[in-house]
Motif scaffolding. Structure first.
Motif, PDB file in Angstrom:
ATOM      1  N   ILE A  69       0.904  -1.219   0.046  1.00 17.07           N
ATOM      2  CA  ILE A  69      -0.155  -0.073   0.009  1.00 17.07           C
ATOM      3  C   ILE A  69       0.755   1.128   0.050  1.00 17.07           C
ATOM      4  O   ILE A  69       1.698   1.408   0.972  1.00 17.07           O
ATOM      5  CB  ILE A  69      -0.996  -0.110   0.998  1.00 17.07           C
ATOM      6  CG1 ILE A  69      -1.824  -1.134   1.079  1.00 17.07           C
ATOM      7  CG2 ILE A  69      -1.653   1.454   1.248  1.00 17.07           C
ATOM      8  CD1 ILE A  69      -2.784  -1.167   2.349  1.00 17.07           C
ATOM      9  N   THR A  70       0.691   2.193  -1.084  1.00 19.85           N
ATOM     10  CA  THR A  70       1.385   3.476  -1.084  1.00 19.85           C
ATOM     11  C   THR A  70       0.290   4.416  -1.007  1.00 19.85           C
ATOM     12  O   THR A  70      -0.536   4.504  -1.762  1.00 19.85           O
ATOM     13  CB  THR A  70       1.871   3.355  -2.356  1.00 19.85           C
ATOM     14  OG1 THR A  70       3.201   2.314  -2.714  1.00 19.85           O
ATOM     15  CG2 THR A  70       2.863   4.852  -2.575  1.00 19.85           C
ATOM     16  N   ILE A  71       0.705   5.310   0.143  1.00 19.98           N
ATOM     17  CA  ILE A  71      -0.348   6.295   0.391  1.00 19.98           C
ATOM     18  C   ILE A  71       0.223   7.826  -0.204  1.00 19.98           C
ATOM     19  O   ILE A  71       1.285   8.238   0.256  1.00 19.98           O
ATOM     20  CB  ILE A  71      -0.513   6.450   1.887  1.00 19.98           C
ATOM     21  CG1 ILE A  71      -0.888   5.277   2.468  1.00 19.98           C
ATOM     22  CG2 ILE A  71      -1.615   7.671   2.097  1.00 19.98           C
ATOM     23  CD1 ILE A  71      -0.794   5.374   3.905  1.00 19.98           C
ATOM     24  N   PRO A  72      -0.215   8.418  -1.127  1.00 13.52           N
ATOM     25  CA  PRO A  72      -0.201   9.559  -1.816  1.00 13.52           C
ATOM     26  C   PRO A  72      -0.139  10.709  -0.755  1.00 13.52           C
ATOM     27  O   PRO A  72      -1.162  10.679  -0.117  1.00 13.52           O
ATOM     28  CB  PRO A  72      -1.064   9.800  -3.083  1.00 13.52           C
ATOM     29  CG  PRO A  72      -1.611   8.610  -3.154  1.00 13.52           C
ATOM     30  CD  PRO A  72      -1.830   7.881  -1.972  1.00 13.52           C
ATOM     31  N   PHE A  73       0.833  11.361  -0.470  1.00 12.51           N
ATOM     32  CA  PHE A  73       0.764  12.661   0.399  1.00 12.51           C
ATOM     33  C   PHE A  73       0.672  13.829  -0.350  1.00 12.51           C
ATOM     34  O   PHE A  73       1.258  14.415  -1.214  1.00 12.51           O
ATOM     35  CB  PHE A  73       1.953  12.697   1.129  1.00 12.51           C
ATOM     36  CG  PHE A  73       2.277  13.625   2.311  1.00 12.51           C
ATOM     37  CD1 PHE A  73       1.254  13.926   3.052  1.00 12.51           C
ATOM     38  CD2 PHE A  73       3.264  14.678   2.178  1.00 12.51           C
ATOM     39  CE1 PHE A  73       1.253  14.984   4.115  1.00 12.51           C
ATOM     40  CE2 PHE A  73       3.571  15.541   3.206  1.00 12.51           C
ATOM     41  CZ  PHE A  73       2.284  15.648   4.231  1.00 12.51           C
ATOM     42  N   LYS A  74      -0.681  14.336  -0.221  1.00 13.84           N
ATOM     43  CA  LYS A  74      -1.089  15.534  -1.151  1.00 13.84           C
ATOM     44  C   LYS A  74      -1.488  16.669  -0.193  1.00 13.84           C
ATOM     45  O   LYS A  74      -1.802  16.689   0.825  1.00 13.84           O
ATOM     46  CB  LYS A  74      -2.209  15.272  -1.952  1.00 13.84           C
ATOM     47  CG  LYS A  74      -2.297  13.871  -2.967  1.00 13.84           C
ATOM     48  CD  LYS A  74      -3.485  13.525  -3.494  1.00 13.84           C
ATOM     49  CE  LYS A  74      -3.269  12.516  -4.545  1.00 13.84           C
ATOM     50  NZ  LYS A  74      -4.570  12.234  -5.077  1.00 13.84           N
ATOM     51  N   SER A  75      -1.058  17.792  -0.937  1.00 15.05           N
ATOM     52  CA  SER A  75      -1.293  19.388  -0.370  1.00 15.05           C
ATOM     53  C   SER A  75      -2.587  19.573   0.031  1.00 15.05           C
ATOM     54  O   SER A  75      -2.851  20.189   1.273  1.00 15.05           O
ATOM     55  CB  SER A  75      -0.734  20.186  -1.216  1.00 15.05           C
ATOM     56  OG  SER A  75      -1.062  21.447  -0.796  1.00 15.05           O
ATOM     57  N   ALA A  76      -3.475  19.123  -0.782  1.00 20.41           N
ATOM     58  CA  ALA A  76      -5.187  19.393  -0.438  1.00 20.41           C
ATOM     59  C   ALA A  76      -5.458  18.432   0.799  1.00 20.41           C
ATOM     60  O   ALA A  76      -6.396  19.085   1.673  1.00 20.41           O
ATOM     61  CB  ALA A  76      -5.790  19.137  -1.830  1.00 20.41           C
ATOM     62  N   ASP A  77      -4.966  17.267   0.944  1.00 20.80           N
ATOM     63  CA  ASP A  77      -5.427  16.515   1.964  1.00 20.80           C
ATOM     64  C   ASP A  77      -4.788  16.977   3.466  1.00 20.80           C
ATOM     65  O   ASP A  77      -5.690  17.290   4.399  1.00 20.80           O
ATOM     66  CB  ASP A  77      -5.305  15.171   1.817  1.00 20.80           C
ATOM     67  CG  ASP A  77      -5.876  14.541   0.882  1.00 20.80           C
ATOM     68  OD1 ASP A  77      -7.205  14.681   0.620  1.00 20.80           O
ATOM     69  OD2 ASP A  77      -5.502  13.565   0.244  1.00 20.80           O
TER      70      ASP A  77
END
Length: 255
Positions: free
Chosen positions: A57-65
């Motif tokens: 599992i790869t979790i994208p780290f996003k500015s919006a979240d």
């Protein structure tokens, strides 16, 4: 914030109510473990800006979240993290020296201004309140000194919150994470990072409540073991059903 609330007058509270940080006046204690932070920081993949959890599992780290967790704008005028301009506010209260604006000095100035009814002092109280939150939570540093780029923005409160401060906090932390191994301390909002992680991987954290805003305040305590081997065992049991893929939509509705 307990001492501060007891001495605030109506004018001070009214001005705080007009800011995006009004909820922070009742900020709960946010306790996190440096061991847990270090563990996940070392699972960061800079090329994809994501965290690797479990076996696949790869979790994208996003500015919006990340911005939604902090309760700050992701969209707006971009903040220049390298801005080097003089600040009237910095000159007025810290002799124009960023190094004078450490956490203790900011808090002492905050209490001092909270006791003044002068209109100019009330304006500067609001600036100092924002500065204190930024120094402690949003842009913390290992030496407790506020990053210098923040001060010029504080001079004009009428447009301050039109800037994308959530995105700025994301970029500030991202730059620090990319320097892991080069610095002894990771500056930036790591408490926000852990809150984001607990919300993304639902089995990792214990929530304070479903309707708490700012979402960062939902952070209560972690189910993650301190022992690295036990942590690895926990993460390997995580599957796609425990990963909130619709986190952006869920957060906006909850806010």
């Amino acid at each position: 914030m307990g001492e501060l609330k007891t001495i605030l007058g109506e004018q001070h509270m009214s001005r705080i109510n007009d800011t995006a940080l009004v909820k922070w006046i009742d900020m709960p204690v946010l306790a996190i473990s440096s061991e847990r932070i270090d563990y996940f920081l070392n699972r960061f993949q800079g090329d994809s800006c994501s965290f690797f959890v479990g076996d696949n599992i790869t979790i994208p780290f996003k500015s919006a979240d990340f911005s939604i967790v902090l309760g700050l704008h992701h969209i707006g005028q971009p903040v220049d993290l390298d801005l080097k301009l003089k600040s009237k506010f910095l000159t007025r209260h810290f002799d124009g020296k960023v190094t004078n604006a450490n956490r203790i000095a900011i808090y002492e100035k905050l209490i001092f201004l909270a006791r003044s009814d002068d209109d100019c002092d009330i304006d500067d109280f609001v600036r100092t309140f924002i500065l204190f939150i930024f120094n402690c939570i949003i842009f913390p540093t290992g030496n407790y000194i506020t990053p210098g780029f923040i001060f010029p923005y504080l001079d004009d409160l009428t447009i301050f919150f039109k800037y994308a401060w959530g995105d700025a906090a994301f970029r500030f932390l991202y730059q620090e994470i990319c320097q892991i191994g080069k610095n002894l301390y990771v500056d930036g909002c790591t408490v926000g990072l852990m809150a984001w992680l607990y919300e993304t991987v639902l089995v990792l954290g214990v929530r304070r409540g479903l309707n708490v805003y700012t979402r960062l305040f939902c952070l209560w305590k972690s189910k993650i073991p301190l022992n690295a081997a036990d942590t690895e065992t926990l993460l390997k049991r995580i599957d796609s059903t425990q990963f909130c893929r619709y986190i952006h939509f869920v957060r906006w509705r909850s806010c």
